[in-house]
Every structure is written in C-alpha cells, then in structure tokens.
Write a protein that holds these residues in place. Structure first.
Motif, PDB file in Angstrom:
ATOM      1  N   ILE A   1      51.827  42.336  33.404  1.00 34.10           N
ATOM      2  CA  ILE A   1      50.822  42.938  34.281  1.00 34.10           C
ATOM      3  C   ILE A   1      50.659  42.020  35.485  1.00 34.10           C
ATOM      4  CG2 ILE A   1      48.412  43.598  34.517  1.00 34.10           C
ATOM      5  CD1 ILE A   1      48.389  44.211  31.542  1.00 34.10           C
ATOM      6  N   GLU A   2      50.903  42.587  36.650  1.00 33.14           N
ATOM      7  CA  GLU A   2      50.760  41.799  37.877  1.00 33.14           C
ATOM      8  C   GLU A   2      49.273  41.683  38.203  1.00 33.14           C
ATOM      9  OE1 GLU A   2      53.023  40.212  39.627  1.00 33.14           O
ATOM     10  OE2 GLU A   2      54.605  40.856  38.247  1.00 33.14           O
ATOM     11  N   MET A   3      48.789  40.482  38.407  1.00 30.09           N
ATOM     12  CA  MET A   3      47.363  40.240  38.604  1.00 30.09           C
ATOM     13  C   MET A   3      46.933  40.382  40.069  1.00 30.09           C
ATOM     14  SD  MET A   3      46.071  39.863  35.695  1.00 30.09           S
ATOM     15  CE  MET A   3      44.468  39.266  36.060  1.00 30.09           C
ATOM     16  N   LEU A   4      47.800  40.088  41.012  1.00 28.82           N
ATOM     17  CA  LEU A   4      47.391  40.127  42.422  1.00 28.82           C
ATOM     18  C   LEU A   4      46.948  41.518  42.866  1.00 28.82           C
ATOM     19  CD1 LEU A   4      49.877  37.644  44.078  1.00 28.82           C
ATOM     20  CD2 LEU A   4      47.459  37.335  43.574  1.00 28.82           C
ATOM     21  N   PRO A   5      47.684  42.587  42.602  1.00 26.11           N
ATOM     22  CA  PRO A   5      47.168  43.906  42.985  1.00 26.11           C
ATOM     23  C   PRO A   5      45.877  44.267  42.256  1.00 26.11           C
ATOM     24  CG  PRO A   5      49.517  44.034  42.514  1.00 26.11           C
ATOM     25  CD  PRO A   5      49.054  42.673  42.097  1.00 26.11           C
ATOM     26  N   LEU A   6      45.743  43.830  41.010  1.00 24.31           N
ATOM     27  CA  LEU A   6      44.529  44.095  40.253  1.00 24.31           C
ATOM     28  C   LEU A   6      43.324  43.406  40.887  1.00 24.31           C
ATOM     29  CD1 LEU A   6      43.314  45.379  37.705  1.00 24.31           C
ATOM     30  CD2 LEU A   6      43.802  43.234  36.530  1.00 24.31           C
ATOM     31  N   ILE A   7      43.512  42.173  41.322  1.00 25.61           N
ATOM     32  CA  ILE A   7      42.428  41.439  41.992  1.00 25.61           C
ATOM     33  C   ILE A   7      42.055  42.120  43.300  1.00 25.61           C
ATOM     34  CG2 ILE A   7      41.843  39.255  43.117  1.00 25.61           C
ATOM     35  CD1 ILE A   7      43.515  37.873  40.928  1.00 25.61           C
ATOM     36  N   ASP A   8      43.043  42.592  44.065  1.00 25.89           N
ATOM     37  CA  ASP A   8      42.760  43.300  45.322  1.00 25.89           C
ATOM     38  C   ASP A   8      41.929  44.548  45.077  1.00 25.89           C
ATOM     39  OD1 ASP A   8      44.173  41.402  46.694  1.00 25.89           O
ATOM     40  OD2 ASP A   8      46.019  42.595  46.846  1.00 25.89           O
ATOM     41  N   VAL A   9      42.270  45.294  44.054  1.00 25.45           N
ATOM     42  CA  VAL A   9      41.526  46.520  43.740  1.00 25.45           C
ATOM     43  C   VAL A   9      40.101  46.181  43.315  1.00 25.45           C
ATOM     44  CG1 VAL A   9      41.387  48.457  42.124  1.00 25.45           C
ATOM     45  CG2 VAL A   9      43.564  47.864  43.189  1.00 25.45           C
ATOM     46  N   VAL A  10      39.932  45.135  42.523  1.00 25.10           N
ATOM     47  CA  VAL A  10      38.585  44.746  42.077  1.00 25.10           C
ATOM     48  C   VAL A  10      37.724  44.345  43.267  1.00 25.10           C
ATOM     49  CG1 VAL A  10      37.307  43.014  40.765  1.00 25.10           C
ATOM     50  CG2 VAL A  10      39.271  44.143  39.745  1.00 25.10           C
ATOM     51  N   PHE A  11      38.266  43.563  44.186  1.00 28.38           N
ATOM     52  CA  PHE A  11      37.486  43.167  45.362  1.00 28.38           C
ATOM     53  C   PHE A  11      37.185  44.358  46.258  1.00 28.38           C
ATOM     54  CE2 PHE A  11      38.930  38.690  44.652  1.00 28.38           C
ATOM     55  CZ  PHE A  11      37.655  38.189  44.451  1.00 28.38           C
ATOM     56  N   LEU A  12      38.107  45.281  46.376  1.00 32.45           N
ATOM     57  CA  LEU A  12      37.859  46.490  47.159  1.00 32.45           C
ATOM     58  C   LEU A  12      36.719  47.302  46.551  1.00 32.45           C
ATOM     59  CD1 LEU A  12      38.755  48.335  49.487  1.00 32.45           C
ATOM     60  CD2 LEU A  12      40.234  49.477  47.845  1.00 32.45           C
TER      61      LEU A  12
END
Length: 136
Positions: free
Chosen positions: A13-24
């Motif tokens: 699971i790639e974490m960087l896109p997940l973090i971007d979505v959470v901050f958005l």
C-alpha cells in the motif's frame, strides 16, 4: 523453450497518495466547518480588542450601525420597540444572552441607550463583540 517464473512480490500500500487524500479531506472539513459558523450580526466596523474571542452559543444578535440604526437578528427595530422585542425573544428561552455588534463610530450615548433597553428587557448576559487586534 524455457519460461521464466515471475517472482511474486507481496502487494504494498503506497502511503504518499493516502496521506495526500487525508490532508485534502481535512482541509475540506475545516472549510465546511467555517462556512457553517453562525454569523447573525450585520457587517459593522467593530472596534479592535486583544482579548476578543468569537461567541458560539445561539444568542440574540443586536447590530448597531454608525448611523444609529438598530437590528435584532438582522431585522430592523426602532429604539422605542427594542425593549418589547427583546423581552418577547427572552421569554422563548430562559438564560438567553445578547451579542452586541456596535460600530466603532457609534456615539457612546447611543450605545448606552441600547444597553439600557437590553437590561430593562430582563437580559443580563451581554457580550460586546470586537475584532481581534492585528499585531504586526
């Protein structure tokens, strides 16, 4: 013909896109919360105060413009009718308070005339509103 066996790597699971979505989502929720804030006073030039804090309770909002026009929850009210209007609103709910938005150019005497009517209506929780002081 020789076929090479493909080595299977475990899924990741790639974490960087997940973090971007959470901050958005966090930004969207913050803006939505700020948009739902109750601003019942009219736009008047409030005085500055270093200790100003916004009120969040459901209170009666009284706005007084620089010309001396009085509005109760954005409805124009004459000074003579202010006490009766406030008394009627105070009877609907006990422990009701008042948010007072007075223009900074309003004469001191006009402010006290409104304050007297508020107290005569039986409301004693009065919060004078101000803009937070801008520090440079």
């Amino acid at each position: 013909m020789k076929i090479k066996a493909v080595a299977h790597r475990s899924p990741r699971i790639e974490m960087l896109p997940l973090i971007d979505v959470v901050f958005l989502l966090l930004v969207v929720f913050i803006y939505a919360m700020l948009a739902m804030a109750v601003h019942r006073g009219l736009p008047v030039a409030l005085p500055d105060s270093a200790a100003a804090e916004p009120e969040t309770e459901a209170l009666i909002a009284i706005s007084i413009t620089a010309a001396g026009d009085i509005f109760v929850d954005r409805v124009p009210v004459a000074l003579a009718d202010l006490q009766g209007t406030l008394a009627r609103l105070a009877q609907e709910e006990k422990q009701r308070g008042v948010l007072l938005f007075a223009d900074r150019q309003l004469p001191y005497q006009a402010l006290f005339q409104v304050l007297d009517r508020v107290r005569q209506a039986g409301l004693h929780r009065i919060s004078l509103q101000a803009d937070p002081e801008q520090t440079q």
